[in-house]
Design a protein around this motif. Sequence first.
Motif, PDB file in Angstrom:
ATOM      1  N   GLN A 233     -19.412  -2.557   1.277  1.00 27.59           N
ATOM      2  CA  GLN A 233     -18.429  -1.734   0.589  1.00 27.59           C
ATOM      3  C   GLN A 233     -17.274  -1.408   1.547  1.00 27.59           C
TER       4      GLN A 233
ATOM      5  N   HIS B  17      -9.042  -1.470   3.675  1.00 28.79           N
ATOM      6  CA  HIS B  17      -9.865  -2.232   4.613  1.00 28.79           C
ATOM      7  C   HIS B  17     -10.200  -3.619   4.065  1.00 28.79           C
TER       8      HIS B  17
ATOM      9  N   SER C 206     -12.940   0.136   1.527  1.00 29.28           N
ATOM     10  CA  SER C 206     -11.807   0.664   0.756  1.00 29.28           C
ATOM     11  C   SER C 206     -10.807  -0.454   0.477  1.00 29.28           C
TER      12      SER C 206
ATOM     13  N   SER D 117      -2.837  -2.235  -4.047  1.00 30.81           N
ATOM     14  CA  SER D 117      -3.566  -3.077  -3.097  1.00 30.81           C
ATOM     15  C   SER D 117      -3.492  -4.525  -3.557  1.00 30.81           C
TER      16      SER D 117
ATOM     17  N   HIS E  65       0.832  -1.208   0.000  1.00 32.23           N
ATOM     18  CA  HIS E  65       0.000   0.000   0.000  1.00 32.23           C
ATOM     19  C   HIS E  65       0.865   1.255   0.000  1.00 32.23           C
TER      20      HIS E  65
ATOM     21  N   ASN F  74      -5.286   4.323   8.340  1.00 30.95           N
ATOM     22  CA  ASN F  74      -4.254   4.232   7.302  1.00 30.95           C
ATOM     23  C   ASN F  74      -3.255   3.145   7.673  1.00 30.95           C
TER      24      ASN F  74
END
Length: 635
Positions: free
Chosen positions: A186, A191, A188, A136, A131, A254
Amino acid sequence: MASYTRLGSFLLAHELAADPFGKVYRGLVVAGSGLERHVLVRTFSEDMNEAGIGGRMEEAGKVAALLAGQRGFGHGYKVEGGRPAYVVCDYIPGRSLAQMIEKAKHEQIPLGVDHALSVLQGVAQALVQLHGKGVSHGVLSPHSVWVSFEGATHLLDAPYAAQAKPLLGRAPIASAALQRYRPSGQASPLHQDLYALGALLYELLTLDKLPTSDLIPATLGKATLKAAQEDSPIPPEILTLLKRLLLVERPFENPSAFSSELERVLYDGDYSPTTFNMAFFMHTLFREENEQDTQAMKADQAADFSPFLQDEPTKRKIFETASGQTYTKYVVWVGVAVAVVVAGFGYFAWSSIQERKKMQVELAELQRTFSQKQAELIDLTRQGQAQRETVSKLEEQKAKAKTAEEKKRLDAELAAARAKEAQIQQQTQQTQQSVAQLQQRTQQIAQSAAVQLPPPPPTAMPRPAQQTAQAAPAGLPAQLPSQMPTNLPANLPRTLPSNTPEPAPAAQQAAPAAAPTAQAAPQNLPANVPAPAGPTEVPGSLIKNAPVTAPRVVNKALIPTHLRNEPVIMRLQVFVDAQGRPQRARVVSGLTGNGLPYEEAAIRTALESTFQAATHDGKPVSSWVPMTVNFGRPR
């Protein structure tokens, strides 16, 4: 004779793992008719080839170039598109994490919390680096993680993982297999990857697949350390981390926030993951597979691969003049000279092989003996801890004795208990000396073989978040070496990288070698030989408890009801300097707060006790030492 299958410019020798994306083989790079080197070859299933993975290999190549030289991934990637598509990287002896979990479950071999945290640390390190470069993963699962026989973890699928994710809609087999590792709603990209990491950690701790999202909170509340064959619940600090990873509680903002929290769990908790322990676990779990791989790789070195290669026309006339006359006599003499040289090299090669075999046998025996001594040290130190508690209880009983006869009896029992404590301590010191001698002998073998050892770790006082890592975890012996130092921990730094700039090239050149692979191993030692020992490190230890004085006045109303008739046991970490003097102490667990006086009394007892300083290469150094103070039942 072993069978080989041609795939592009590589030969596939043996299937090592199968998963929803395809298979992983031990592959060969051939030079002429002989072996040049081994590689790992990832082939894709018909499902993935139909979905179009071959058309995304160009992007996978760009990611591979971006990850070049980074720890926690494979090295020397080569990607081939088209159909069939495949990915190649340098050979790493090991198996997938999915295979490790399945075999530990099938063989009923305990998979300890320290092993789970060791895997978590390695995978988390790779994810944070990924990241940090703006990439990702997206399809993380136990099949993504390759665990080497030396205890290191690698995300082998990192180059093509992000390219495979959009294809899952057209690859139902792979999509169904990965469903447990993907959040339902949903999320990110960060996550999504952390959720998969949490699912992976849950499986390492319980040997069960993560349930559906609506059942996760209730399941975590009942989860126990089933993988370690314990009925105790998941430790609170690990459970909190697990809930945040699985989006049950506040998610991490983060990668840096995640790294900080993971570091706290790893080094402030009761478990200290080490690469050596993970390596020993892998060698125990996959002993037969490791030996079979080694024998097969030796057979590859002696094999003739001519039948698997395209024949090239052979030129018989080497030197020929314009008139067509051949200089056969000179060719014969040159051939004889070459034969003599080859024979000489063959003799030296044979001698080298015999010497390597001897070193392999001796190093394997050293490793077995070290493991036995380590187990003895665990048992002895636990006995010592139990004996110290016995002495403490007898001293407490003596202080409460009312008759001379009772005091006399307790004096006799106390003398016997102290004598036994001294005997156990002497045996512990002798075992520690044996461990040091084993490490020294391994060092001598490595030096005689001209093995390049890694630089010793720094001995400067670490910052508080890392100091606890030097102390033995609660429940483990205080005098047990946390690890037999090897060249393996270079793969797992103590602090996880955040999304910070990469180090300068000069620093990279000075850093130790990356993940230990068959190619990175010293050429004069076989790949499966245990890594030579490094610097000798002995943790600090408690020599003698100061007299334990329970607080005279305690308001029992402040003590939880279920603990009012139980002994008050306080566990502490004591910082001991190089002279063995306790400098400060902190309570890890026990009755604290609410106006209870036990914390202050426990710290006072710790600072008045006697300790032995930790040593690094025989030199005393500062360290944190675990200690237990038993106040008996509240009065």
